[in-house]
Design a protein around this motif. Structure first.
Motif, PDB file in Angstrom:
ATOM      1  N   UNK A   1      -4.802  -8.916   9.537  1.00 60.92           N
ATOM      2  CA  UNK A   1      -5.923  -9.203  10.419  1.00 60.92           C
ATOM      3  C   UNK A   1      -7.078  -8.209  10.252  1.00 60.92           C
ATOM      4  N   UNK A   2      -6.757  -6.913  10.352  1.00 61.52           N
ATOM      5  CA  UNK A   2      -7.845  -5.936  10.359  1.00 61.52           C
ATOM      6  C   UNK A   2      -7.841  -5.015   9.150  1.00 61.52           C
ATOM      7  N   UNK A   3      -6.800  -5.058   8.332  1.00 62.71           N
ATOM      8  CA  UNK A   3      -6.772  -4.161   7.182  1.00 62.71           C
ATOM      9  C   UNK A   3      -6.494  -4.930   5.894  1.00 62.71           C
ATOM     10  N   UNK A   4      -7.020  -4.381   4.816  1.00 59.66           N
ATOM     11  CA  UNK A   4      -6.677  -4.908   3.497  1.00 59.66           C
ATOM     12  C   UNK A   4      -5.639  -3.976   2.915  1.00 59.66           C
ATOM     13  N   UNK A   5      -4.405  -4.462   2.797  1.00 51.97           N
ATOM     14  CA  UNK A   5      -3.320  -3.600   2.332  1.00 51.97           C
ATOM     15  C   UNK A   5      -3.373  -3.442   0.822  1.00 51.97           C
ATOM     16  N   UNK A   6      -3.668  -4.534   0.126  1.00 57.57           N
ATOM     17  CA  UNK A   6      -3.748  -4.505  -1.327  1.00 57.57           C
ATOM     18  C   UNK A   6      -5.030  -5.220  -1.704  1.00 57.57           C
ATOM     19  N   UNK A   7      -5.837  -4.583  -2.574  1.00 56.60           N
ATOM     20  CA  UNK A   7      -7.159  -5.110  -2.852  1.00 56.60           C
ATOM     21  C   UNK A   7      -7.311  -5.405  -4.339  1.00 56.60           C
ATOM     22  N   UNK A   8      -7.325  -6.661  -4.702  1.00 55.59           N
ATOM     23  CA  UNK A   8      -7.612  -7.101  -6.063  1.00 55.59           C
ATOM     24  C   UNK A   8      -6.810  -6.324  -7.108  1.00 55.59           C
ATOM     25  N   UNK A   9      -5.498  -6.392  -6.983  1.00 54.08           N
ATOM     26  CA  UNK A   9      -4.607  -5.634  -7.863  1.00 54.08           C
ATOM     27  C   UNK A   9      -4.338  -6.437  -9.137  1.00 54.08           C
ATOM     28  N   UNK A  10      -4.564  -5.804 -10.276  1.00 49.54           N
ATOM     29  CA  UNK A  10      -4.192  -6.401 -11.551  1.00 49.54           C
ATOM     30  C   UNK A  10      -3.185  -5.485 -12.224  1.00 49.54           C
ATOM     31  N   UNK A  11      -2.035  -6.037 -12.540  1.00 51.50           N
ATOM     32  CA  UNK A  11      -0.969  -5.224 -13.125  1.00 51.50           C
ATOM     33  C   UNK A  11      -0.299  -6.043 -14.211  1.00 51.50           C
TER      34      UNK A  11
ATOM     35  N   UNK B   1       3.296   4.644  -7.440  1.00 52.40           N
ATOM     36  CA  UNK B   1       3.236   5.815  -6.570  1.00 52.40           C
ATOM     37  C   UNK B   1       1.943   5.826  -5.784  1.00 52.40           C
ATOM     38  N   UNK B   2       1.976   6.520  -4.691  1.00 51.42           N
ATOM     39  CA  UNK B   2       0.797   6.658  -3.855  1.00 51.42           C
ATOM     40  C   UNK B   2       1.236   7.217  -2.520  1.00 51.42           C
ATOM     41  N   UNK B   3       0.289   7.667  -1.716  1.00 56.09           N
ATOM     42  CA  UNK B   3       0.647   8.222  -0.412  1.00 56.09           C
ATOM     43  C   UNK B   3       1.137   7.102   0.521  1.00 56.09           C
ATOM     44  N   UNK B   4       1.681   7.480   1.686  1.00 54.04           N
ATOM     45  CA  UNK B   4       2.161   6.480   2.636  1.00 54.04           C
ATOM     46  C   UNK B   4       1.023   5.545   3.015  1.00 54.04           C
ATOM     47  N   UNK B   5       1.332   4.280   3.106  1.00 47.83           N
ATOM     48  CA  UNK B   5       0.339   3.319   3.556  1.00 47.83           C
ATOM     49  C   UNK B   5      -0.701   2.955   2.519  1.00 47.83           C
ATOM     50  N   UNK B   6      -0.398   3.221   1.234  1.00 46.49           N
ATOM     51  CA  UNK B   6      -1.404   2.932   0.216  1.00 46.49           C
ATOM     52  C   UNK B   6      -1.286   1.515  -0.302  1.00 46.49           C
ATOM     53  N   UNK B   7      -0.242   0.807   0.088  1.00 46.69           N
ATOM     54  CA  UNK B   7      -0.091  -0.581  -0.352  1.00 46.69           C
ATOM     55  C   UNK B   7       0.930  -0.770  -1.445  1.00 46.69           C
ATOM     56  N   UNK B   8       1.648   0.305  -1.804  1.00 42.92           N
ATOM     57  CA  UNK B   8       2.611   0.146  -2.895  1.00 42.92           C
ATOM     58  C   UNK B   8       3.795  -0.708  -2.493  1.00 42.92           C
ATOM     59  N   UNK B   9       4.268  -0.528  -1.244  1.00 37.29           N
ATOM     60  CA  UNK B   9       5.396  -1.354  -0.792  1.00 37.29           C
ATOM     61  C   UNK B   9       4.973  -2.802  -0.625  1.00 37.29           C
TER      62      UNK B   9
END
Lengths: 322, 392
Positions: B14-24, B35-43
């Motif tokens: 609703x209010x946050x973009x967890x993952x933004x235009x990820x190409x992998x 890897x990334x800090x907590x809440x970065x969208x990796x999970x």
């Protein structure tokens, strides 16, 4: 109070036993609390157990002596418990009641599980108001929708030219309203239980190869067994004890043999009608009615004795959810 | 078979973009760490590969199949969870065989596979135990056995070691690497621990605020971080950052001066840049003999020493008035240096240090993008980083 203690210390010898007891209770309030506890205990034991005792007194007193009994049976006629089954096919009434309760419980557990999953595990707008609305249904007076339901089940409601099915006197006419009335409590109990199962377990089940439904029935439900048992037992008891629709949605007839139950859908009068069957136009066989009531209570009594620990732990587990 | 592709995958709540235009693009058999800090969208990224979360936009491919709308069970994946997530009402055998039983394998095949899987993770003789009778490491091995028994195309591991104690974690780290070598299956591994990522993976995907920052082999991420975030996240302790300006003959900040010709790196006088230098590339002057390309000397006072056994971390105060780096990264008032354990340093000692110019990184202060790694190019000295750039 001050004067009483004054008297107490003044001269113990010339006080009556009651005054002496009051005096000591004032010095030691725990004594008063204990006394009140016993008063309450006796009161509740009396109000709950005396009706059962009175049923027993009525049942074992021979028919001709029923006019003059006070607190003890006037005569002793244990044969009444067999007479019950000789006079009417009471076992079939009981079997009907048990079947109705089992069917309703199965339906309620299945549907309430689905609803409990949704309310307990999913986030969606309007969840709390919807849950309140569902709970409100269970407080709806059955008398308010009896007449429309009766018209519906007797085929008197037509929608787009098609008459409603004639369900009066069939199990459907009782199971449907039972399910609707007793579902909300089960939904409430199950949603608190299902909500406590960690997300990861459901995810794991889904990755391993179940659907969401599969995860519900294979992982979430088995892990919520105390809650499911609580909801099931409460529903079973509620249906078994129900009076209103059990009385009004059938004509009081039962099949003449156990096989007859399976072959006909028209003879589904429950236990309640069995008790009332001893009331004929020629008179009421009160001793048989009392005996029938005692027999009818037995299955539920056994169930409660067996399951009461589960019920209590189930209800409090829901309440203590942090 | 087991290659995984994410195309423009976006997940918005609703209010946050967890993952933004990820190409992998993950190749078959590759071990990739997110890897990334907590809440970065990796999970969230991993959940979208698993099918537990549906992307708002974009497509997910496993092998040649578009799996974006498939449920998890049809994706050919297996997953190991952070909280292990064994079914507590089933014994080890039932846990491991759960997926096989759902797929109606016959009894002998199930037995054979369960035996094989429990063999690999060394769980022989424990098949009839309940999960609550086992230790953390054993439970984690059951979870891994449950994953490998179905022979999936892709393994997803969501911080599988996070709940284990430190010693067991290092042990299981090697176990998982051994397992990967043995099974040669694609592994996607989520962790916030950059040490885990560095040691285990073929490539590291560094994610921050829902965006992929860099995906490269561990040493490339370490030596040539694509931007300030990667530079600061990879490596422990992190890189020193110093905000400064480009002048005609190099980089200057309050107490720092590094000489080079800005025009060679497409920089011009007046540009705002951030200089990055890892602790091991800062040297006391007396130890700097073998460093060919030194910066100007920097006067500093040693503050706190952290002897680690194989090295000593020295916290240097360069500017007494400056705020600490924690309050204001990039001020350059503090500098972290790593020296050999036999170095002669004491607390509260005045000393001069130099930076190794070959190992200096320059970042655009405004965008954070890397401008240059190493201030000496191939033609002059043939540094490793400049060569790598030449290869591209």
């Amino acid at each position: 109070m001050a004067t009483e203690t004054g008297q107490q210390t003044g001269g113990e010898a010339d006080q009556g036993p009651f005054t002496r007891w009051v005096g000591s209770a004032i010095r030691n309030p725990a004594k008063a609390y204990r006394a009140l506890f016993y008063v309450a205990l006796v009161f509740f034991l009396f109000t709950t157990l005396f009706p059962l005792y009175w049923l027993l007194v009525l049942a074992v007193t021979p028919q001709r002596n029923l006019q003059d009994i006070f607190l003890t049976p006037n005569g002793f006629n244990p044969g009444v418990f067999i007479e019950v089954f000789e006079t009417v096919p009471f076992h079939i009434y009981m079997l009907n009641s048990l079947l109705l309760a089992v069917i309703t419980t199965a339906i309620v557990l299945l549907l309430a599980s689905l609803a409990g999953y949704v309310f307990g595990r999913l986030e969606f707008p309007g969840r709390a108001p919807l849950m309140l609305a569902i709970l409100a249904i269970s407080y709806f007076p059955p008398a308010a929708f009896l007449v429309p339901l009766f018209r519906l089940f007797t085929g008197n409601v037509a929608v787009a030219g098609i008459n409603s099915p004639t369900w009066y006197n069939t199990p459907g006419a009782m199971v449907m309203p039972f399910s609707a009335l007793f579902m909300p409590l089960s939904i409430f109990i199950l949603s608190t239980f299902y909500g406590q199962i960690p997300e990861g377990l459901e995810d794991a089940a889904r990755v391993e190869g179940t659907t969401r439904l599969g995860a519900l029935f294979r992982v979430i439900m088995p892990l919520s067994a105390p809650g499911v048992a609580t909801a099931g037992v409460l529903t079973f008891i509620a249906v078994y004890n129900e009076f209103f629709f059990s009385f009004l949605m059938n004509d009081g007839q039962v099949a003449q043999s156990i096989l007859g139950i399976v072959s006909s859908s028209n003879h589904w009068a429950p236990l309640l009608q069995g008790v009332l069957a001893f009331q004929t136009q020629y008179g009421s066989l009160y001793n048989l009615m009392a005996a029938a009531s005692i027999i009818g209570v037995l299955p539920v009594a056994i169930l409660v004795v067996v399951a009461q620990e589960k019920i209590v732990s189930g209800l409090t587990a829901g309440a203590l959810k942090e | 078979m087991g290659n995984v592709t994410l195309e423009h995958v976006t997940k918005r709540y609703e209010d946050v973009t967890a993952v933004d235009d990820m190409n992998l693009e993950i190749r078959d058999g590759e071990f990739v760490c997110l890897v990334g800090p907590s809440g970065c969208g990796k999970s969230t990224t991993m959940e979208m590969v698993a099918g537990l979360t549906k992307p708002t936009e974009g497509q997910v491919y496993i092998g040649d199949r578009n799996v974006t709308n498939l449920p998890p069970k049809d994706r050919g994946i297996a997953m190991v969870f952070q909280n292990i997530a064994l079914f507590p009402h089933m014994d080890v055998y039932d846990n491991i065989s759960f997926g096989l039983r759902l797929r109606n394998y016959d009894k002998e095949e199930i037995d054979r596979r369960v035996d094989h899987a429990s063999d690999i993770v060394q769980l022989e003789g424990m098949l009839d135990r309940m999960p609550d009778e086992m230790s953390g490491g054993q439970r984690q091995r059951v979870a891994i056995a449950r994953a490998i028994v179905r022979q999936p195309d892709v393994f997803l591991m969501d911080e599988p070691l996070a709940n284990l104690d430190a010693k067991l974690r290092v042990h299981m780290r090697t176990e998982i690497q051994r397992l990967h070598k043995q099974l040669e299956t694609t592994v996607i591994y989520v962790t916030h621990d950059q040490a885990e990522a560095m040691t285990m993976s073929d490539r590291i995907a560094v994610i921050d605020s829902g965006e992929l920052q860099q995906i490269d082999p561990p040493l490339v991420c370490y030596n040539e971080p694509a931007n300030l975030f990667v530079a600061g996240f990879i490596g422990s302790p992190g890189m020193n950052f110093i905000d400064g300006d480009i002048v005609d003959d190099g980089f200057v900040a309050d107490k720092y001066e590094v000489e080079f010709d800005p025009s060679r790196f497409g920089l011009s006088s007046g540009d705002d840049v951030t200089l990055g230098i890892r602790p091991e590339d800062v040297y006391p002057v007396q130890n700097a003999g073998r460093i060919a390309n030194q910066s100007k000397e920097i006067r500093a006072r040693t503050d706190v020493l952290e002897p680690m056994g194989n090295e000593i971390f020295v916290y240097l105060v360069v500017d007494e008035d400056a705020e600490t780096d924690l309050d204001k990264p990039g001020s350059g008032g503090r500098l972290l240096m790593s020296v050999d354990p036999d170095s002669d340093v004491e607390e509260d000692q005045e000393m001069s240090v130099i930076l190794d110019r070959e190992r200096v990184h320059l970042f655009d202060t405004a965008t954070g993008e890397a401008v240059q790694h190493g201030l000496v190019e191939a033609s002059e000295f043939g540094s490793a980083s400049a060569q790598a750039e030449g290869d591209d």
